[in-house]
Design a protein around this motif. Structure first.
Motif, PDB file in Angstrom:
ATOM      1  N   GLY A  53       0.817  -1.196   0.000  1.00  0.00           N
ATOM      2  CA  GLY A  53       0.000   0.000   0.000  1.00  0.00           C
ATOM      3  C   GLY A  53       0.851   1.246   0.000  1.00  0.00           C
ATOM      4  N   ALA A  54       0.184   2.367   0.183  1.00  0.00           N
ATOM      5  CA  ALA A  54       0.900   3.644   0.164  1.00  0.00           C
ATOM      6  C   ALA A  54       1.952   3.706   1.259  1.00  0.00           C
ATOM      7  CB  ALA A  54      -0.098   4.791   0.311  1.00  0.00           C
ATOM      8  N   GLY A  55       1.642   3.176   2.440  1.00  0.00           N
ATOM      9  CA  GLY A  55       2.611   3.200   3.531  1.00  0.00           C
ATOM     10  C   GLY A  55       3.865   2.416   3.218  1.00  0.00           C
ATOM     11  N   ASP A  56       3.706   1.281   2.525  1.00  0.00           N
ATOM     12  CA  ASP A  56       4.880   0.482   2.139  1.00  0.00           C
ATOM     13  C   ASP A  56       5.762   1.246   1.153  1.00  0.00           C
ATOM     14  OD1 ASP A  56       4.015  -1.769   3.653  1.00  0.00           O
ATOM     15  OD2 ASP A  56       2.573  -2.222   2.070  1.00  0.00           O
ATOM     16  N   LEU A  57       5.126   1.932   0.198  1.00  0.00           N
ATOM     17  CA  LEU A  57       5.906   2.699  -0.769  1.00  0.00           C
ATOM     18  C   LEU A  57       6.632   3.866  -0.109  1.00  0.00           C
ATOM     19  CD1 LEU A  57       3.560   2.813  -3.891  1.00  0.00           C
ATOM     20  CD2 LEU A  57       5.540   1.337  -3.486  1.00  0.00           C
ATOM     21  N   TRP A  58       5.952   4.571   0.819  1.00  0.00           N
ATOM     22  CA  TRP A  58       6.612   5.678   1.518  1.00  0.00           C
ATOM     23  C   TRP A  58       7.800   5.163   2.339  1.00  0.00           C
ATOM     24  CZ3 TRP A  58       6.236  10.140  -0.305  1.00  0.00           C
ATOM     25  CH2 TRP A  58       5.037  10.712  -0.725  1.00  0.00           C
ATOM     26  N   ALA A  59       7.609   4.015   3.000  1.00  0.00           N
ATOM     27  CA  ALA A  59       8.712   3.456   3.791  1.00  0.00           C
ATOM     28  C   ALA A  59       9.884   3.081   2.906  1.00  0.00           C
ATOM     29  CB  ALA A  59       8.218   2.239   4.575  1.00  0.00           C
ATOM     30  N   PHE A  60       9.599   2.471   1.772  1.00  0.00           N
ATOM     31  CA  PHE A  60      10.647   2.084   0.833  1.00  0.00           C
ATOM     32  C   PHE A  60      11.399   3.313   0.319  1.00  0.00           C
ATOM     33  CE2 PHE A  60      11.354   1.051  -3.859  1.00  0.00           C
ATOM     34  CZ  PHE A  60      12.646   0.622  -3.649  1.00  0.00           C
ATOM     35  N   PRO A  98      12.917   7.633  -7.883  1.00  0.00           N
ATOM     36  CA  PRO A  98      12.042   8.734  -7.464  1.00  0.00           C
ATOM     37  C   PRO A  98      10.587   8.563  -7.876  1.00  0.00           C
ATOM     38  CG  PRO A  98      13.498   9.417  -9.251  1.00  0.00           C
ATOM     39  CD  PRO A  98      13.966   8.077  -8.816  1.00  0.00           C
ATOM     40  N   TYR A  99      10.333   7.734  -8.907  1.00  0.00           N
ATOM     41  CA  TYR A  99       8.930   7.559  -9.272  1.00  0.00           C
ATOM     42  C   TYR A  99       8.146   6.836  -8.175  1.00  0.00           C
ATOM     43  CZ  TYR A  99       9.629   2.598 -10.524  1.00  0.00           C
ATOM     44  OH  TYR A  99       9.884   1.255 -10.489  1.00  0.00           O
ATOM     45  N   VAL A 100       8.860   6.174  -7.262  1.00  0.00           N
ATOM     46  CA  VAL A 100       8.188   5.514  -6.135  1.00  0.00           C
ATOM     47  C   VAL A 100       7.475   6.556  -5.275  1.00  0.00           C
ATOM     48  CG1 VAL A 100       8.557   4.166  -4.033  1.00  0.00           C
ATOM     49  CG2 VAL A 100       9.786   3.572  -6.126  1.00  0.00           C
ATOM     50  N   ALA A 101       8.089   7.724  -5.098  1.00  0.00           N
ATOM     51  CA  ALA A 101       7.436   8.794  -4.320  1.00  0.00           C
ATOM     52  C   ALA A 101       6.178   9.287  -5.016  1.00  0.00           C
ATOM     53  CB  ALA A 101       8.418   9.952  -4.107  1.00  0.00           C
ATOM     54  N   VAL A 102       6.229   9.387  -6.354  1.00  0.00           N
ATOM     55  CA  VAL A 102       5.040   9.807  -7.095  1.00  0.00           C
ATOM     56  C   VAL A 102       3.926   8.783  -6.922  1.00  0.00           C
ATOM     57  CG1 VAL A 102       4.135  10.427  -9.363  1.00  0.00           C
ATOM     58  CG2 VAL A 102       6.483  11.023  -8.755  1.00  0.00           C
ATOM     59  N   LEU A 103       4.257   7.503  -7.053  1.00  0.00           N
ATOM     60  CA  LEU A 103       3.255   6.453  -6.863  1.00  0.00           C
ATOM     61  C   LEU A 103       2.738   6.433  -5.433  1.00  0.00           C
ATOM     62  CD1 LEU A 103       4.480   3.329  -8.854  1.00  0.00           C
ATOM     63  CD2 LEU A 103       2.520   4.802  -9.312  1.00  0.00           C
ATOM     64  N   ALA A 104       3.621   6.675  -4.471  1.00  0.00           N
ATOM     65  CA  ALA A 104       3.189   6.709  -3.071  1.00  0.00           C
ATOM     66  C   ALA A 104       2.192   7.840  -2.837  1.00  0.00           C
ATOM     67  CB  ALA A 104       4.398   6.871  -2.155  1.00  0.00           C
ATOM     68  N   ALA A 105       2.472   9.005  -3.426  1.00  0.00           N
ATOM     69  CA  ALA A 105       1.544  10.133  -3.273  1.00  0.00           C
ATOM     70  C   ALA A 105       0.202   9.833  -3.923  1.00  0.00           C
ATOM     71  CB  ALA A 105       2.161  11.388  -3.877  1.00  0.00           C
ATOM     72  N   LEU A 106       0.224   9.271  -5.133  1.00  0.00           N
ATOM     73  CA  LEU A 106      -1.031   8.925  -5.809  1.00  0.00           C
ATOM     74  C   LEU A 106      -1.770   7.816  -5.068  1.00  0.00           C
ATOM     75  CD1 LEU A 106       0.140   9.026  -9.531  1.00  0.00           C
ATOM     76  CD2 LEU A 106      -1.169  10.744  -8.281  1.00  0.00           C
ATOM     77  N   SER A 107      -1.016   6.865  -4.511  1.00  0.00           N
ATOM     78  CA  SER A 107      -1.655   5.803  -3.733  1.00  0.00           C
ATOM     79  C   SER A 107      -2.306   6.358  -2.481  1.00  0.00           C
ATOM     80  CB  SER A 107      -0.626   4.730  -3.369  1.00  0.00           C
ATOM     81  OG  SER A 107      -0.045   4.172  -4.520  1.00  0.00           O
ATOM     82  N   THR A 108      -1.677   7.353  -1.884  1.00  0.00           N
ATOM     83  CA  THR A 108      -2.280   7.994  -0.713  1.00  0.00           C
ATOM     84  C   THR A 108      -3.608   8.635  -1.088  1.00  0.00           C
ATOM     85  OG1 THR A 108      -0.070   8.421   0.186  1.00  0.00           O
ATOM     86  CG2 THR A 108      -1.907   9.691   1.100  1.00  0.00           C
ATOM     87  N   LEU A 109      -3.641   9.312  -2.235  1.00  0.00           N
ATOM     88  CA  LEU A 109      -4.898   9.908  -2.700  1.00  0.00           C
ATOM     89  C   LEU A 109      -5.920   8.838  -3.053  1.00  0.00           C
ATOM     90  CD1 LEU A 109      -3.524  12.752  -5.004  1.00  0.00           C
ATOM     91  CD2 LEU A 109      -4.364  12.939  -2.658  1.00  0.00           C
ATOM     92  N   ALA A 110      -5.441   7.647  -3.429  1.00  0.00           N
ATOM     93  CA  ALA A 110      -6.333   6.537  -3.762  1.00  0.00           C
ATOM     94  C   ALA A 110      -6.631   5.705  -2.523  1.00  0.00           C
ATOM     95  CB  ALA A 110      -5.711   5.679  -4.854  1.00  0.00           C
ATOM     96  N   PHE A 111      -6.708   6.359  -1.372  1.00  0.00           N
ATOM     97  CA  PHE A 111      -7.063   5.710  -0.101  1.00  0.00           C
ATOM     98  C   PHE A 111      -6.078   4.608   0.274  1.00  0.00           C
ATOM     99  CE2 PHE A 111     -10.915   6.975  -2.400  1.00  0.00           C
ATOM    100  CZ  PHE A 111     -11.386   7.963  -1.546  1.00  0.00           C
ATOM    101  N   GLY A 112      -4.804   4.809  -0.081  1.00  0.00           N
ATOM    102  CA  GLY A 112      -3.770   3.860   0.294  1.00  0.00           C
ATOM    103  C   GLY A 112      -3.657   2.669  -0.626  1.00  0.00           C
ATOM    104  N   LYS A 113      -4.455   2.609  -1.705  1.00  0.00           N
ATOM    105  CA  LYS A 113      -4.481   1.453  -2.597  1.00  0.00           C
ATOM    106  C   LYS A 113      -3.500   1.654  -3.754  1.00  0.00           C
ATOM    107  CE  LYS A 113      -7.976  -0.062  -0.164  1.00  0.00           C
ATOM    108  NZ  LYS A 113      -7.823  -1.192   0.785  1.00  0.00           N
ATOM    109  N   THR A 114      -2.364   0.977  -3.668  1.00  0.00           N
ATOM    110  CA  THR A 114      -1.392   1.092  -4.748  1.00  0.00           C
ATOM    111  C   THR A 114      -1.923   0.491  -6.039  1.00  0.00           C
ATOM    112  OG1 THR A 114       0.426   1.000  -3.156  1.00  0.00           O
ATOM    113  CG2 THR A 114       0.967   0.536  -5.434  1.00  0.00           C
ATOM    114  N   TRP A 115      -2.650  -0.613  -5.926  1.00  0.00           N
ATOM    115  CA  TRP A 115      -3.181  -1.253  -7.138  1.00  0.00           C
ATOM    116  C   TRP A 115      -4.134  -0.316  -7.882  1.00  0.00           C
ATOM    117  CZ3 TRP A 115      -8.376  -1.645  -7.811  1.00  0.00           C
ATOM    118  CH2 TRP A 115      -9.189  -1.557  -6.678  1.00  0.00           C
TER     119      TRP A 115
END
Length: 942
Positions: free
Chosen positions: A423-430, A448-465
């Motif tokens: 989820g978003a928390g895993d990406l932020w930690a990574f 650095p694209y991991v941070a972009v995905l983490a931010a978008l996942s956060t907006l998607a209620f933590g759902k990276t998928w």
């Protein structure tokens, strides 16, 4: 029935330019008032003289400039004794001229409804006398004023009748004097703005009705709300005063439970609006919003006193009164619509102010006097009638049907995309950790694209998928939307713009990226139209606008570079050429090119040691995803090779239309630039496709996206010539129709082929977990699992890798030792298991299919013990001692740089935000009233 007694009170304050017409309108009333009185609040423009000439000195009261409207009316009524039980008070502003039959119509409506205690006329604009301002007012629980009118709505009789409303304006308000005295009149706490709403709310709580009578009309200049005169009743800015009063009225009149909920909504909403004002570079508006909310929160006893003063009747009566009022308040969905409008205004570069005490009125209009007002077809129909919305819905439908095999699966993955987990928390930690305890361990910077995905996942209620699915599977409609929006100032014709956006969205680069799971190319494909649009603004925009566009371009270029580093050198070449050709844009272009270098510095510095990786993108680099011998006609057809691509003839129509543009005698510069960008992209794609990186050719999708943009914009800009040729008739008409048909063949064939064949590639919607469940359960103490698949291998640590983890480089010494050990293990050489144990590997997993020979080889190793073997794969446990991989020291600059990077992103986002300098429009005023003698023969007037 006795004749009602009417007392007219006119309050003036520096309103001489409107007061003359107001007084003439009062004199010409078909139903003459019985008593008149004027109040002048320290006017310095001759308003007092006009009142004295009209009413006589004996009927004029002079008060200080700081006196509010409610206090002025109270002063008059204190000196005028009641004139019976059926006395009515008619309140007029100095900038409100009533229609000749306004008073008569108001009294007629009052006689027809005995419960009516407050009545107000239909208010129209002072300058454009057809434009509606009010037919009654309501309010939401956040204090936002709502008139129920469309912006710039003209009066065509669509609101005729007498309506039960929550409130009417004090401009032209007719109120029974006994009710006025019962509820206490206008609250002096509101010297300006929202005093009418508070009074009408209290009147309704007392069991009376408030009516808007559209047969009575008045023209209102709204001088105070539009800041056409200086406000002296308060030292606060009008916006701040209006916002404070709006919140206070709602908090003071709502029941306790509803008040608490409204207070929470106001606090959160105020914080959001303040942030929006700051980002849009409107610090004064942000300060007003904060100060208004703080004024409520810091004075709770003032609010308590106001609530206590409004407790009329018993609890049951107040409850019934609120039920009646609740029906008249703004519906719940209106708040979300208003929020959407604010955000849309912000994104459009307009001031995101949704209420300032105005009445949906646009000042300084220069439209034709006889402009036809379009019929109101409803919000949904208006939304669906927009070509851009229709285009995006069509592309979304095409994408959903074509991607039918990928929907509903448990895990998206395959090709270049590792199975999406976490989820978003895993990406932020990574992204934020200094040492990555994955594989064999790594202390390098996370992509650095991991941070972009983490931010978008956060907006998607933590759902990276969800974030990945929107970016990858939704790249076609997203690219269509960005292309349509990006060309709104470049391609004026809407049909041509829709064609260009649809054609670009369905280019082979997009469908190929989806089929191969190329998330990096999908993101860049969505961003390229924005690069073109912002680059155009940098080159041709006004200096301040160009500078904002440069910051925005730099920020988006950093995002694209993070997903596909090749974007930066491709754009940098074009940017340098543009700076050389247009000397005045050197600074702006330097900003755009410097932002990615600064934001991505540590990671980009790592690419210097491995320059070949500039040609790679986010995800896995698999040789099976690249066409090793890409045909020249494929590149010319903008087809980058690999799985999921349509035949080259699908884009033949686009190429034919672009070639036809070469025959045009006009707009040769546009044609030359378009073809220049196209050839530049094709040449870059040719070079990229011939370079081998890590044992496989690079994929030329990104440069072909640039080439496709040049072709599509070229054809779209020259499309208007087809209309000219068609109008010529004969062979020209046939030629124009033929070119249009050929051009439209590309999006139609691309969409049809994609829908018919679906997504044909390694990307699947239900990708298997790379790490066997049994291995994950048995490696809970830090052991690694060696996963062998064919001739490749990887090392996992307790779970399937997150997006970006597989791209971390491994120390060459450890990688060499591991590779040698794996070769020996598969080849049957003994003694290699000890090396695996020293590297922290405790399990050996073999992905299916597992050959019988490999299974026998592994079973023959004395240091391995088989745990499972089936069609799903095989798993062996290492019998040798396993050494836990020690954590490596983290650089002291790691955490400070992350904070610096976050601050830089925030600052650049603010600099790039679409700001707007708010100015008060200089509307053309009506000519000043002539201070002529006015003989007013009104009963009781002298």
């Amino acid at each position: 029935m006795s004749r009602p007694y009417v007392t007219v009170i006119v309050v003036a304050h520096d309103g001489a330019r409107w007061l003359g017409e107001t007084l003439r309108a009062l004199v010409n009333q078909s139903r003459r008032p019985d008593r008149v009185a004027g109040v002048d609040n320290g006017s310095r423009d001759g308003s007092a003289d006009l009142l004295a000439q009209a009413f006589g000195r004996g009927n004029l009261i002079s008060l200080p400039r700081s006196t509010g409207f409610g206090e002025s009316v109270a002063e008059v009524l204190a000196k005028l004794p009641p004139a019976g039980s059926d006395e009515w008070i008619w309140l007029l502003h100095d900038d409100c001229a009533p229609d000749r039959r306004a008073l008569e119509a108001l009294l007629t409506a009052a006689a027809q409804d005995p419960k009516a205690a407050v009545l107000g006329p239909k208010l129209l604009d002072w300058l454009d006398r057809r434009r509606l301002l009010e037919v009654g007012v309501t309010v939401g629980r956040t204090g936002r004023r709502e008139t129920g009118l469309e912006p710039r709505e003209f009066d065509q009789g669509q609101h005729e009748g007498t309506h039960d409303v929550l409130s009417v304006s004090t401009a032209g308000m007719l109120i029974r004097r006994d009710v006025w005295e019962q509820v206490g009149g206008l609250d002096p706490f509101f010297p300006l703005f929202r005093d009418d709403l508070d009074l009408c709310w209290r009147v309704r709580n007392a069991g009376h009705k408030v009516l808007n009578v559209t047969s009575a009309a008045a023209w209102h200049a709204e001088a105070a709300a539009r800041r056409r005169r200086r406000i002296t009743v308060s030292g606060d800015h009008p916006r701040r005063l209006d916002r404070r009063n709006a919140i206070f009225v709602v908090m003071a009149n709502l029941p306790f439970g509803a008040m608490l909920w409204a207070l929470l909504r106001n606090v959160l909403g105020s914080a959001f609006r303040t942030a929006l004002f700051v980002v849009s570079k409107q610090p004064a508006n942000a300060l007003d919003e904060m100060a208004a909310m703080a004024s409520i929160l810091l004075h709770p006893f003032r609010l308590l006193r106001a609530r206590r003063a409004r407790r009329l009747g018993n609890r049951q009566a107040r409850k019934k009164g609120y039920i009646r009022i609740k029906r008249l308040m703004t519906p719940r969905g209106a708040a979300w619509r208003r929020l959407t409008d604010m955000v849309q205004s912000f994104l459009a570069g307009e001031a995101p102010v949704d209420s300032r005490g105005r009445h949906h009125h646009a000042t300084a209009s220069t439209e034709d006097e006889y402009e036809v007002v379009p019929a109101d077809t409803g919000a949904v129909k208006r939304f669906l009638s927009r070509p851009g919305i229709v285009l995006m819905l069509a592309l979304t439908a095409v994408a959903l049907v074509a991607e039918r095999s990928l929907l509903g699966g448990e895990r998206l993955g395959g090709g270049a995309l590792v199975p999406v987990t976490g989820g978003a928390g895993d990406l932020w930690a990574f992204y934020t950790e200094g040492f990555h305890d994955i594989g064999l361990g790594s202390d390098t910077w996370a992509p650095p694209y991991v941070a972009v995905l983490a931010a978008l996942s956060t907006l998607a209620f933590g759902k990276t998928w969800l974030a990945v699915s929107v970016l990858l599977l939704g790249s076609v409609p997203l690219a269509g939307a960005t292309a349509y929006l990006a060309t709104r100032h470049v391609i004026p014709a809407v049909p041509a713009r829709a064609w260009a956006a649809g054609t670009y969205a369905l280019l082979p680069v997009a469908t190929g990226a989806i089929a191969a799971g190329r998330l990096g190319t999908a993101v860049v494909f969505v961003l390229v139209p924005l690069y073109a649009s912002l680059g155009t603004v940098v080159l041709s925009g006004e200096r301040r606008r160009a500078r904002r566009a440069a910051w925005a371009l730099g920020l988006l270029l950093a995002v694209g570079t993070a997903f596909a580093p090749l974007v930066y050198p491709l754009f940098a070449v074009l940017g340098v050429l543009a700076a050389v050709a247009f000397r005045g844009v050197v600074t702006s272009m330097a900003i755009a090119l410097a932002v990615p270098l600064v934001l991505l510095f540590p990671w980009l510095a790592g690419l210097v040691t491995s320059p070949g990786k500039i040609l790679l993108e986010a995800g896995l680099h698999d040789p099976a995803l690249v066409d090793a011998s890409l045909a020249p006609e494929s590149l010319l057809a903008l087809s980058p090779g690999g799985p999921g691509l349509p035949p080259f003839w699908v884009t033949g129509g686009l190429l034919a239309a672009a070639l036809a543009a070469l025959l045009m005698r006009r707009q040769r510069m546009i044609v030359a630039i378009g073809w220049g960008i196209t050839l530049y992209g094709v040449l870059a794609a040719t070079l990229v496709g011939r370079v081998t990186v890590e044992g496989a050719r690079a994929w030329p999708g990104v440069p072909l996206a640039f080439a496709g943009t040049g072709l599509v914009v070229l054809v779209g800009l020259t499309a208007h010539r087809l209309a000219e040729l068609r109008a010529g008739g004969g062979l020209r008409r046939l030629g124009a129709l033929a070119v249009a048909a050929v051009a439209f063949s590309t999006p139609l064939l691309a969409a049809g082929y994609w829908v018919a064949t679906g997504v044909r590639g390694p990307l699947v919607g239900d990708a298997p977990d790379v790490l066997p469940v049994l291995a994950a359960a048995r490696t809970t103490h830090g052991e690694r699992t060696l996963v062998i698949k064919g001739s490749s291998f990887t090392v996992l640590h307790g779970r399937t890798p997150l997006i970006g983890e597989s791209e971390l480089p491994i120390a060459s010494e450890a990688r060499t030792r591991l590779g040698t050990a794996v070769e020996g293990l598969v080849g049957g050489r003994g003694g290699d298991a000890a090396t695996l144990g020293e590297l922290g590997v405790g399990m050996v997993a073999v992905a299916p299919p597992v050959s019988a020979e490999l299974a026998r080889t592994l079973d023959s190793q004395p240091s391995l013990a088989r745990m499972s073997l089936s069609e799903a794969g095989g798993l062996w446990r290492l019998a040798e001692p396993v050494v836990r991989v020690p954590a490596q020291p983290v650089s002291a600059l790691h955490t400070p740089w992350l904070w610096t990077q976050a601050v830089l992103v925030l600052v650049i986002a603010v600099l790039a935000a679409p700001g707007r300098r708010e100015s008060v429009p200089e509307a053309v005023e009506a000519p000043p009233a002539v201070a002529a003698r006015m003989a007013v023969n009104v009963a009781g007037g002298r």
